[in-house]
Design an enzyme around this catalytic site. Sequence first.
Site, PDB file in Angstrom:
ATOM      1  N   ASP A  49      83.258 -68.083 -59.609  1.00 13.96           N
ATOM      2  CA  ASP A  49      82.518 -68.884 -60.581  1.00 13.96           C
ATOM      3  C   ASP A  49      83.356 -69.125 -61.834  1.00 13.96           C
ATOM      4  OD1 ASP A  49      79.144 -67.586 -60.027  1.00 13.96           O
ATOM      5  OD2 ASP A  49      80.477 -68.814 -58.819  1.00 13.96           O
ATOM      6  N   ASP A  53      84.374 -72.594 -63.384  1.00  9.96           N
ATOM      7  CA  ASP A  53      84.044 -72.962 -64.765  1.00  9.96           C
ATOM      8  C   ASP A  53      85.289 -73.426 -65.520  1.00  9.96           C
ATOM      9  OD1 ASP A  53      81.429 -72.427 -64.350  1.00  9.96           O
ATOM     10  OD2 ASP A  53      81.461 -70.441 -65.291  1.00  9.96           O
ATOM     11  N   SER A  98      86.013 -96.526 -57.040  1.00  8.96           N
ATOM     12  CA  SER A  98      86.310 -96.645 -58.467  1.00  8.96           C
ATOM     13  C   SER A  98      87.708 -97.239 -58.606  1.00  8.96           C
ATOM     14  CB  SER A  98      86.196 -95.299 -59.152  1.00  8.96           C
ATOM     15  OG  SER A  98      86.984 -94.366 -58.472  1.00  8.96           O
ATOM     16  N   LYS A 134      85.917-106.222 -67.574  1.00  9.72           N
ATOM     17  CA  LYS A 134      85.303-105.034 -66.981  1.00  9.72           C
ATOM     18  C   LYS A 134      84.028-104.727 -67.762  1.00  9.72           C
ATOM     19  CE  LYS A 134      86.420-100.400 -65.317  1.00  9.72           C
ATOM     20  NZ  LYS A 134      85.404 -99.575 -65.931  1.00  9.72           N
ATOM     21  N   ARG A 155      75.296 -96.952 -57.383  1.00  4.22           N
ATOM     22  CA  ARG A 155      76.552 -96.443 -56.846  1.00  4.22           C
ATOM     23  C   ARG A 155      76.429 -94.976 -56.433  1.00  4.22           C
ATOM     24  NH1 ARG A 155      81.172 -93.929 -58.745  1.00  4.22           N
ATOM     25  NH2 ARG A 155      83.057 -94.585 -57.680  1.00  4.22           N
ATOM     26  N   GLU A 192      77.644-105.701 -61.445  1.00  2.53           N
ATOM     27  CA  GLU A 192      77.301-104.826 -62.559  1.00  2.53           C
ATOM     28  C   GLU A 192      75.973-105.236 -63.191  1.00  2.53           C
ATOM     29  OE1 GLU A 192      79.718-102.704 -62.644  1.00  2.53           O
ATOM     30  OE2 GLU A 192      79.592-101.609 -64.541  1.00  2.53           O
ATOM     31  N   LYS A 313      92.518-108.026 -59.761  1.00  3.78           N
ATOM     32  CA  LYS A 313      92.390-107.871 -58.315  1.00  3.78           C
ATOM     33  C   LYS A 313      93.380-108.805 -57.637  1.00  3.78           C
ATOM     34  CE  LYS A 313      87.524-106.957 -59.000  1.00  3.78           C
ATOM     35  NZ  LYS A 313      86.142-107.401 -58.855  1.00  3.78           N
ATOM     36  N   CYS A 431      82.699 -66.869 -92.952  1.00  3.06           N
ATOM     37  CA  CYS A 431      81.681 -67.910 -92.841  1.00  3.06           C
ATOM     38  C   CYS A 431      81.429 -68.521 -94.221  1.00  3.06           C
ATOM     39  CB  CYS A 431      80.395 -67.290 -92.287  1.00  3.06           C
ATOM     40  SG  CYS A 431      79.047 -68.463 -92.077  1.00  3.06           S
ATOM     41  N   CYS A 456      73.192 -64.406 -90.752  1.00  2.01           N
ATOM     42  CA  CYS A 456      73.879 -65.520 -91.422  1.00  2.01           C
ATOM     43  C   CYS A 456      72.840 -66.576 -91.799  1.00  2.01           C
ATOM     44  CB  CYS A 456      74.927 -66.128 -90.503  1.00  2.01           C
ATOM     45  SG  CYS A 456      75.543 -67.722 -91.068  1.00  2.01           S
TER      46      CYS A 456
END
Length: 721
Positions: A49, A53, A98, A134, A155, A192, A313, A431, A456
Site C-alpha cells: 500500500d 501511495d 487520449s 482542442k 468516455r 466534445e 490529425k 507557528c 494552537c
Amino acid sequence: MSRAAKVVADTPVDQLTRRQADKERARLAKEIARHDGLYHRDDAPEISDADYDALRRRLTGIEARFPDLLEPDSPSLKVGARPAQGFAKIVHARPMLSLDNAFADVDVGEFFERVRRFLGLPAGEEVVVVAEPKIDGLSVSLRYGKGMLERAATRGDGAEGEDVTANIGTISSIPAKLLGDDIPDVVEVRGEIFMNHADFIALNLRQESAGEKSFANPRNAAAGSLRQLDVSITASRPLSFFAYAWGEHRHDGVESAPAASQAAWLDRLRGWGFPVNPLARACPDLAATLAFYRDIGERRAGLPYDIDGVVYKIDRVDWQERLGFVSRSPRWAIAHKFPAERARTILRDIAIQVGRTGALTPVAELEPVNVGGVMVSRATLHNADEIARLDVRPGDTVVIQRAGDVIPQVLEVIVESRPEGTQPYAFPSHCPCPLSTPVAAEEDGVVRRCSGGYECPFQQVERLRYFVSRGAFDIEGLGGTHIENFWRDGLLKTPGDIFRLHVRQAEIGKREGWGEQSAANLVAAIESRREIALERFIGAIGIPSIGESTAKALAREYVEAGVWFDEMLRARDERTLVAGVVKKEKATAEVGPGFGRLCNVADIGVTTADRLVGFLAEGHNVEIVRDLLAEVRVQPYRVSAAAAGSVVAGKTVVFTGTLEKVTRGEAKARAEALGAKVAGSVSARTDYVIVGADAGSKARKAQELGVRVLTEDEWLALIGS
Ligand code: IVH
C-alpha cells in the site's frame, strides 16, 4: 523501462522539465491503472500500500507543479471515487483514446518527423494535417444504427463509459436521426460536449439564486449537467457539441473507415447535421500548422468557449491506419497545448497559513495582476522546499501561472529585477500563532506542521470552522467570521463549547450584528444538531485522513459511539507499545486485536490507522472528543431503509475473481448500500464469498472454513436484483 525513462523516474518532481514531467505523468497513470487492476480485479497486488501511495503522491506532485498536465481521466481525480452509481456501463466498440501532448514548436516538428520516418515518406511528399481547436469539455461517443441515435456513452476510462443516451437526447444540436441518404448501417460519432461562456455564467447565476451550488468552470458545468440521473435537469442545461472523430463504422456487413481523409470526414459529419468546429483547417505543412496554432492562440480569449490547445490529425486516413497506436494514443495525432496563463508581478510578502491539521502553507502576497481575465493577488508557494527551490524573496518580481480552476502558483523569480540587500527567505521555525509553538517537519520532509495541535489558536479556529460546516455538524447561522469573533472573545475554544453557547444566548443577542431573534435562532440551530449520526460525528472531529467515506466505514464497523471510542483508545495503546512498520495482515498478530481490527476496516489500512491513533496520542484531543461526547447524543450506525429489509444487512461478504455482470466497485457499493460489510479477506467471520471467474485462493479458503460460497448469479438472486 528505457534508460532515459529510468532517469526520469528517479528524478525528484521539482527537478523535472515539463516534457519529462509529461512523460512521467503518463507512465505513472499507466502504472497506477495496472496496480488498480491487480488489486481490485485480480486480487493479486504486486506492491505494498505504501509503494502504491508513493506512486499516487508522485503523480499528484507532478500535477500540482504543472497544472496544465492534469488530464480529465487522471487517477488523481478518482481518489476514493467509485464508478458513478445509477448509470449503466457501456463498453466502447473501439476504445476512446487520449492524445499525446506537444508543448513547444520543436515537439510538433518531431511529430512530423516521426510520421515521415514511420511511413518512409520521400523528401518531396508533404504531410497534410487537419488542425482543430482542442475543446475543453468531455468527450462522448454516439452510436447510430441505420441513421438513428441508439446509444450514447461518456468516455469513462476509455474502454468503458456510462450510458447517457437519455441525457444526450435532450441536446437539440445533436441529431436524433442522421440527415441525407448516405447512411451507414452503424457509425459511432465522437466529439466534445461543452458549455459556452455566456451559458455558463447564466447557469451559475440561476444556480446561486436558487441556493444551489455554482460550478467552478464551464467544463465542470458541462460534465455535471450531462451526468444527471434526472434527465429533466440535463434538459434544462445549455449544452453544446462539436463532432470530430469516429469509432466503429460498418456498412453492408463490412467494417471500414467512414472517409478517406479527416477533412472529408468533417464534411460528412456536417452533411449528417452535426455541428463541426468552423475553425478546423487543413494545413499543408509544418509552417502552416504552426501559423494556425499562433492564430488560434491569439483568438483564444475572444472565443465563446474554452480551448486548451490545438489538435493536429494526419489528414489521410490510409496513413492513419498504417500509423496506428502506441498504448493509448494514436501515432497520427497530437495535441499542441497552450501554455497556462502567466503574468509578472511583485511579490510583496510571504504569509504563512495554518490549516486545520497544523500544516503550514506559505502563500505569496502579490501586487494584484490580471491573469487571463482574473485578478490575482495571492498564489500558493506549496511548502518550504518550493520556496528554497525558487529562492523567492519578498520584493522579488515573479512569474505566476493560473490554469483552469487551479490555485495560482509562482513559477519563477526574475533574479535580474531583485532589489538589493535581500536575504533568502527563512521558513519560520515557529507557528505564526500567538503561542508560537515549534514547527516540525513531517517524515517525508516536505510538509511542516505546527506541533501545537488543538492548543494552537489558528488550528482551533480552523477546526471549529470545519466542525460547523456543511459536511460536518452543519450548524446554520454560525459562519466563519462568527467563529473567529466568538473564538477571539473567548466564547468558543473547543467543539463542545458550541453546545454550551445557549447559556450565553442573552450575551450573544447584545453583540454587534446580532439581536435577540438571531441569537435565539442560533441556539435553536445548535440544539437541532445535538443528536447526530455516528458517521457524521466521527467525520466532524477532523481527524487527519478521516474523510466522509472512512468515517462511514468506521461507523459501520463499530456501530456505537462508546464502542468506537474505546476501541480507538485500545488501538492507540497497543500501537504505543509496538513502533515500526507493520503490514495490515499482520497487525493483529504483531500489534494487537484493537489495532488489527482498525486496520482491517474497509478502506483504512496501516497508514490511516496510524494517523488516527497518532491523533489520539495527543492528550488534549482525547479530552476534546470526551467533552463533545458528553454534550451530544450520538445515534448508533443505522443501516439505510434499503438495508433494513435486506437479507444481507450486517453480513460480511468477500468478492473474489472477475465478476461479469457488474464491476467490482459497483458490486461492493451495492452490497454496502444493502448494509453488508465488504471485506478484503476470508475469515471465519465471513458470511458469504462471491466467486467470479478465475477465483483463486479465497474461494479455496472459504471452502476450508465452511463459509458459504455463491456464484455471481446466486448473489444477485439473493439480493433480489
Ligand atoms: S481527437 C484519437 N479532437 O481531447 C483521437 N480530441 O486528450 C482522440 N478533445 O479525450 C480525440 N477537442 O476529449 C480530438 N478536436 C478534438 C478534440 C479532442 C477536444 C479532447 C477529447 C479527448 C482529449 C484527448
